[in-house]
Design a protein around this motif. Structure first.
Motif, mmCIF file in Angstrom:
data_model
loop_
_atom_site.group_PDB
_atom_site.id
_atom_site.type_symbol
_atom_site.label_atom_id
_atom_site.label_comp_id
_atom_site.label_asym_id
_atom_site.label_seq_id
_atom_site.Cartn_x
_atom_site.Cartn_y
_atom_site.Cartn_z
ATOM 1 N N TYR A 1 40.808 1.884 80.923
ATOM 2 C CA TYR A 1 40.958 2.880 81.974
ATOM 3 C C TYR A 1 41.893 3.994 81.537
ATOM 4 O O TYR A 1 42.855 3.765 80.815
ATOM 5 N N CYS A 2 41.614 5.190 82.027
ATOM 6 C CA CYS A 2 42.404 6.345 81.608
ATOM 7 C C CYS A 2 43.855 6.247 82.051
ATOM 8 O O CYS A 2 44.734 6.824 81.438
ATOM 9 N N GLU A 3 44.129 5.492 83.115
ATOM 10 C CA GLU A 3 45.511 5.398 83.582
ATOM 11 C C GLU A 3 46.378 4.565 82.644
ATOM 12 O O GLU A 3 47.572 4.832 82.489
ATOM 13 N N ARG A 4 45.809 3.547 82.019
ATOM 14 C CA ARG A 4 46.599 2.653 81.152
ATOM 15 C C ARG A 4 47.091 3.440 79.941
ATOM 16 O O ARG A 4 46.319 3.974 79.179
ATOM 17 N N THR A 5 48.401 3.464 79.785
ATOM 18 C CA THR A 5 49.009 4.238 78.702
ATOM 19 C C THR A 5 49.543 3.361 77.577
ATOM 20 O O THR A 5 49.867 3.873 76.512
ATOM 21 N N SER A 6 49.655 2.051 77.837
ATOM 22 C CA SER A 6 50.148 1.126 76.817
ATOM 23 C C SER A 6 49.802 -0.292 77.253
ATOM 24 O O SER A 6 49.195 -0.490 78.305
ATOM 25 N N ALA A 7 50.216 -1.261 76.469
ATOM 26 C CA ALA A 7 49.982 -2.672 76.815
ATOM 27 C C ALA A 7 51.128 -3.238 77.656
ATOM 28 O O ALA A 7 51.146 -4.434 77.938
ATOM 29 N N LEU A 8 52.057 -2.407 78.075
ATOM 30 C CA LEU A 8 53.193 -2.878 78.868
ATOM 31 C C LEU A 8 52.756 -3.334 80.257
ATOM 32 O O LEU A 8 51.707 -2.925 80.766
ATOM 33 N N HIS B 1 45.474 -5.394 86.431
ATOM 34 C CA HIS B 1 45.979 -4.032 86.232
ATOM 35 C C HIS B 1 47.466 -3.995 85.893
ATOM 36 O O HIS B 1 48.012 -2.927 85.616
ATOM 37 N N THR B 2 48.135 -5.145 85.899
ATOM 38 C CA THR B 2 49.510 -5.194 85.400
ATOM 39 C C THR B 2 49.557 -5.860 84.025
ATOM 40 O O THR B 2 50.166 -5.330 83.105
ATOM 41 N N ILE B 3 48.889 -6.985 83.861
ATOM 42 C CA ILE B 3 48.895 -7.716 82.593
ATOM 43 C C ILE B 3 48.002 -7.017 81.566
ATOM 44 O O ILE B 3 48.367 -6.888 80.407
ATOM 45 N N GLY B 4 46.799 -6.616 81.998
ATOM 46 C CA GLY B 4 45.883 -5.893 81.116
ATOM 47 C C GLY B 4 45.394 -6.686 79.920
ATOM 48 O O GLY B 4 45.264 -6.144 78.827
ATOM 49 N N GLN B 5 45.126 -7.980 80.127
ATOM 50 C CA GLN B 5 44.633 -8.823 79.031
ATOM 51 C C GLN B 5 43.256 -9.387 79.390
ATOM 52 O O GLN B 5 42.852 -9.390 80.554
#
Length: 143
Positions: A11-18, A69-73
């Motif tokens: 997704y375009c909002e995700r800027t990193s794996a944090l 949408h927080t973990i992103g895994q």
């Protein structure tokens, strides 16, 4: 092949794996949990079990999506998509029965048809514009 703990950046909002790299997507999922809370608060033991289950699933959709949408895994994506799929399947079957007067066997066949269509669309290939969301086309077309 992706592993369960691999990060996903679709997704375009995700800027990193944090953890908090998708704050808007994460926060909007709280609305699902709030909606479920309001629905469940207005129900009692006389409320049909299928309606209570749908209300709980709305909350689980919010929780699963919040985790994703927080973990992103990869594993969190499965949680997100899984709760959405369960909700869609139950909602479609119960809506056909309660709102359209179908009998359970016919509604079950319609659900199977939607699942086959969804799998066929996903198997047919990726459309770059959909960014991996082809699986949602089956329920959308069913509506």
């Amino acid at each position: 092949m992706m592993q369960p703990l691999d990060p996903i950046d679709l997704y375009c909002e995700r800027t990193s794996a944090l953890f908090w790299a998708e704050p808007v997507n994460a926060l909007t999922n709280l609305a699902f949990m709030l909606a479920a809370w309001f629905l469940l608060r207005g129900m009692d033991r006389r409320t049909p079990a299928d309606l209570r289950a749908l209300a709980w699933l709305i909350g689980l959709v919010g929780a699963g999506s919040l985790v994703f949408h927080t973990i992103g895994q990869v594993w969190a994506s499965a949680l997100d998509v899984g709760f959405i799929a369960i909700f869609v399947i139950l909602y479609l079957q119960r809506a056909l029965v309660h709102l359209h007067g179908w009998r359970n066997p016919g509604a079950g066949i319609a659900v199977i048809g939607m699942l086959v269509m969804s799998a066929g669309i996903a198997y047919a290939g990726r459309a770059p514009a959909l960014n991996g969301s082809e699986i949602y086309l089956g329920p959308w077309l069913t509506l």
